[in-house]
Scaffold this active site. Sequence first.
Site, PDB file in Angstrom:
ATOM      1  N   SER A  19      57.816 117.709  -6.896  1.00  0.00           N
ATOM      2  CA  SER A  19      56.945 116.434  -6.328  1.00  0.00           C
ATOM      3  C   SER A  19      57.585 115.559  -5.928  1.00  0.00           C
ATOM      4  O   SER A  19      58.786 115.537  -6.112  1.00  0.00           O
ATOM      5  CB  SER A  19      55.850 116.381  -7.441  1.00  0.00           C
ATOM      6  OG  SER A  19      56.190 115.739  -8.367  1.00  0.00           O
ATOM      7  N   GLY A  22      57.964 112.577  -0.739  1.00  0.00           N
ATOM      8  CA  GLY A  22      57.525 111.902   0.054  1.00  0.00           C
ATOM      9  C   GLY A  22      56.688 112.268   1.139  1.00  0.00           C
ATOM     10  O   GLY A  22      56.915 112.030   2.323  1.00  0.00           O
ATOM     11  N   GLY A  24      53.635 111.941   1.692  1.00  0.00           N
ATOM     12  CA  GLY A  24      52.808 111.237   2.520  1.00  0.00           C
ATOM     13  C   GLY A  24      53.495 110.395   3.533  1.00  0.00           C
ATOM     14  O   GLY A  24      53.025 109.909   4.615  1.00  0.00           O
ATOM     15  N   GLU A 156      47.146 125.304  -9.055  1.00  0.00           N
ATOM     16  CA  GLU A 156      46.218 124.479  -8.238  1.00  0.00           C
ATOM     17  C   GLU A 156      45.913 124.322  -6.805  1.00  0.00           C
ATOM     18  O   GLU A 156      44.885 124.307  -6.235  1.00  0.00           O
ATOM     19  CB  GLU A 156      46.175 123.009  -8.652  1.00  0.00           C
ATOM     20  CG  GLU A 156      45.901 122.627 -10.209  1.00  0.00           C
ATOM     21  CD  GLU A 156      47.127 122.758 -11.295  1.00  0.00           C
ATOM     22  OE1 GLU A 156      48.125 122.441 -10.457  1.00  0.00           O
ATOM     23  OE2 GLU A 156      46.947 123.008 -12.272  1.00  0.00           O
ATOM     24  N   PRO A 196      67.267 126.153  -3.276  1.00  0.00           N
ATOM     25  CA  PRO A 196      65.650 125.941  -3.456  1.00  0.00           C
ATOM     26  C   PRO A 196      64.800 125.869  -2.248  1.00  0.00           C
ATOM     27  O   PRO A 196      63.537 126.459  -2.365  1.00  0.00           O
ATOM     28  CB  PRO A 196      65.820 124.430  -3.989  1.00  0.00           C
ATOM     29  CG  PRO A 196      67.170 124.408  -4.560  1.00  0.00           C
ATOM     30  CD  PRO A 196      67.918 125.258  -3.728  1.00  0.00           C
ATOM     31  N   CYS A 387      41.084  89.821  -7.639  1.00  0.00           N
ATOM     32  CA  CYS A 387      40.013  90.249  -8.472  1.00  0.00           C
ATOM     33  C   CYS A 387      39.979  89.928  -9.925  1.00  0.00           C
ATOM     34  O   CYS A 387      39.711  88.454 -10.019  1.00  0.00           O
ATOM     35  CB  CYS A 387      40.153  91.869  -8.423  1.00  0.00           C
ATOM     36  SG  CYS A 387      38.385  92.679  -8.711  1.00  0.00           S
ATOM     37  N   GLY A 389      42.565  88.930 -11.308  1.00  0.00           N
ATOM     38  CA  GLY A 389      43.305  87.608 -11.302  1.00  0.00           C
ATOM     39  C   GLY A 389      42.552  86.378 -10.893  1.00  0.00           C
ATOM     40  O   GLY A 389      42.646  85.211 -11.533  1.00  0.00           O
ATOM     41  N   GLU A 411      33.202  91.261 -19.837  1.00  0.00           N
ATOM     42  CA  GLU A 411      33.853  92.353 -19.982  1.00  0.00           C
ATOM     43  C   GLU A 411      34.710  92.680 -20.993  1.00  0.00           C
ATOM     44  O   GLU A 411      35.076  93.437 -21.782  1.00  0.00           O
ATOM     45  CB  GLU A 411      34.764  92.738 -18.611  1.00  0.00           C
ATOM     46  CG  GLU A 411      35.570  93.741 -18.753  1.00  0.00           C
ATOM     47  CD  GLU A 411      36.568  93.988 -17.383  1.00  0.00           C
ATOM     48  OE1 GLU A 411      36.531  93.043 -16.440  1.00  0.00           O
ATOM     49  OE2 GLU A 411      37.257  95.078 -17.370  1.00  0.00           O
ATOM     50  N   HIS A 513      40.102  92.585  -2.766  1.00  0.00           N
ATOM     51  CA  HIS A 513      41.379  93.192  -2.484  1.00  0.00           C
ATOM     52  C   HIS A 513      41.874  92.983  -1.266  1.00  0.00           C
ATOM     53  O   HIS A 513      41.781  93.774  -0.295  1.00  0.00           O
ATOM     54  CB  HIS A 513      41.308  94.499  -2.872  1.00  0.00           C
ATOM     55  CG  HIS A 513      40.917  94.725  -4.435  1.00  0.00           C
ATOM     56  ND1 HIS A 513      42.101  94.862  -5.483  1.00  0.00           N
ATOM     57  CD2 HIS A 513      39.784  94.833  -5.142  1.00  0.00           C
ATOM     58  CE1 HIS A 513      41.484  94.934  -6.652  1.00  0.00           C
ATOM     59  NE2 HIS A 513      39.950  94.927  -6.403  1.00  0.00           N
ATOM     60  N   GLU A 515      44.911  93.192  -0.212  1.00  0.00           N
ATOM     61  CA  GLU A 515      45.996  94.013  -0.122  1.00  0.00           C
ATOM     62  C   GLU A 515      45.453  95.320   0.448  1.00  0.00           C
ATOM     63  O   GLU A 515      46.476  95.973   1.161  1.00  0.00           O
ATOM     64  CB  GLU A 515      46.653  94.279  -1.421  1.00  0.00           C
ATOM     65  CG  GLU A 515      45.735  95.163  -2.357  1.00  0.00           C
ATOM     66  CD  GLU A 515      44.834  94.411  -3.459  1.00  0.00           C
ATOM     67  OE1 GLU A 515      44.483  93.332  -2.988  1.00  0.00           O
ATOM     68  OE2 GLU A 515      44.444  94.858  -4.364  1.00  0.00           O
TER      69      GLU A 515
HETATM   70  N1  GLN Z   1      37.574  94.311 -14.358  1.00  0.00           N
HETATM   71  C1  GLN Z   1      36.940  93.376 -13.357  1.00  0.00           C
HETATM   72  C2  GLN Z   1      35.783  93.795 -12.960  1.00  0.00           C
HETATM   73  O1  GLN Z   1      35.250  94.969 -12.958  1.00  0.00           O
HETATM   74  C3  GLN Z   1      38.016  93.400 -12.183  1.00  0.00           C
HETATM   75  C4  GLN Z   1      38.302  94.461 -11.538  1.00  0.00           C
HETATM   76  C5  GLN Z   1      39.610  94.566 -10.494  1.00  0.00           C
HETATM   77  O2  GLN Z   1      40.401  93.625 -10.760  1.00  0.00           O
HETATM   78  N2  GLN Z   1      39.738  95.220  -9.505  1.00  0.00           N
HETATM   79  O3  GLN Z   1      35.039  93.070 -12.205  1.00  0.00           O
END
Ligand code: GLN
Length: 539
Positions: A19, A22, A24, A156, A196, A387, A389, A411, A513, A515
């Site tokens: 595995s 690369g 992907g 699998e 291989p 998030c 953060g 939480e 997010h 990102e």
């Molecule tokens: N744990 C937090 C929530 O559920 C933040 C989730 C996250 O950072 N993706 O709201």
Amino acid sequence: MAGTERKTKYIFVTGGVTSSLGKGIISASLAKLLQARGYSVTIQKLDPYINIDPGTLNPYEHGECYVTEDGAETDLDLGHYERFLNISTSQSNNVTTGRIYQAVIEKERRGDYLGETVQVIPHITDEIKHSIKLLGEKGQYDFVLTEIGGTVGDIESLPYIEAIRQLKWELGNNCLVIHLTLVPYLAAAKELKTKPTQHSVKTMLEYGVQPDILVCRTEKPLNDNIRNKIALFCNVDASSVIESIDTNSIYKVPLLMQEEKLDTVVLRKIKMSARKMPAMKSWRQFIRKLESPAKLVNIGLVGKYTELVDAYKSIIESLIHAGTANNCKVNLKMIHSEQVNSENVAEQMSGLTGLIVAPGFGDRGIEGKIAAIEFVRKNNIPFFGICLGMQCAMIEFARNVMGLPDAHSTEMDPDTPDPVIDIMEEQKKIHVKGGTMRLGAYPCQLKKESRVFNIYKNEFISERHRHRYEFNNQYLESFTANGMLPSGVNPETRLVEIVELAGHPWFIGVQFHPEYKSTVAHPHPLFIDFVRAAIKCGD
Ligand code: GLN
């Protein structure tokens, strides 16, 4: 749509020997080259594990969970597909064995099989074939690339290889199998070894599948002898033995594959017109900038999975895109949240001119994240909270600025007297874990006079989410009065999606997010501006 099935070409990418070769990146690179020739392309990943989706998988095991526009929790390879191709993927682009079995079992319970004995062949393999062809049947793609997770020979992955065998038979010329293998270099013998690869192709043949093209991952160039030997033993022509040499950036792989003519061989074999050789101009320009940055910026990333870069894949890639957009290299220091406290934070942050606090779940390392945020807030160092953060930034601010020393998220502390972050109303009644968070794209309205409005240059944006908790609007007035401004709000639910701190050079927290939406063609504006601020802070 009738007839489209014949038109769409299906390319399978399997992996052998080991595995992590690369697959992907090879799939995304080939798709990029076909896309650059003007073909419409999509990629899907079939994962042979029994989880319904990777949402419930520990990042230590599986890296980041990537979220699509339609709210699917998917394999991180889909992130590569989107970043390379600048397209949106969806739930249909990632299927697991768990999902296949779930569909078959639901059909059995509904009585759809009319008393048949439900078996791996044909019922499971039919369901796999259905998932593969579903994307092609939409009639919008010239190519559907399907990456099969795992390694050939694994128990699998057997039903998947069998499904490919059947499809090869059904689709004839409209189907092609690319097998990615390893050609190891034995230092003691000073030789590349083909055995291989031979064995791996033999395993494929035992299952009835002859690969059409072999992509050979290697640390040394493959000479003609090696190529001919592989071709001879594996029943392919030498031009179908493609070298995939180790490189220092995944973004160079499409260009390496172009030099090796992977796309040309694919088009020839699948009998499609080669069209114009793609210049890949903007891609090459991106690589040039990546290779010769004018400056360096040191940014910290606080998280709890710092040993494992895959856990923060999309953030790291977004910083690479944003660095390139700023003609600069982002030197990322991973900071383990459990190892930060108010005593050592200055030392941990030394030399860094920007800080990201990562998304996450659960209370491990929370106090370290809060200590790091207090430090950058007080020292005017650019801060980007994503998030969890962002949620930590609100807790820090409530505790240290608003005089609420026990403020927390429910939480981490269900009994906190000041739940500045609280569970969302619609989450309260949900007790099962998989796929139950607030997931996928939601709209957000930006305040006209805010920093984020200047960054996005748009009043209405849409970003992807993955969370259960939210900012508690009961505290909105006091946060605002103290300078923590809600600059982005969901126009329907009034959930606070973005906060920014007045008077700070760059302090932004986002509940979503960003990102997930940064691509090579379109680096994300928030990351670009954050990196710009971090450069400025170091000047
Ligand atoms: N744990 C937090 C929530 O559920 C933040 C989730 C996250 O950072 N993706 O709201």
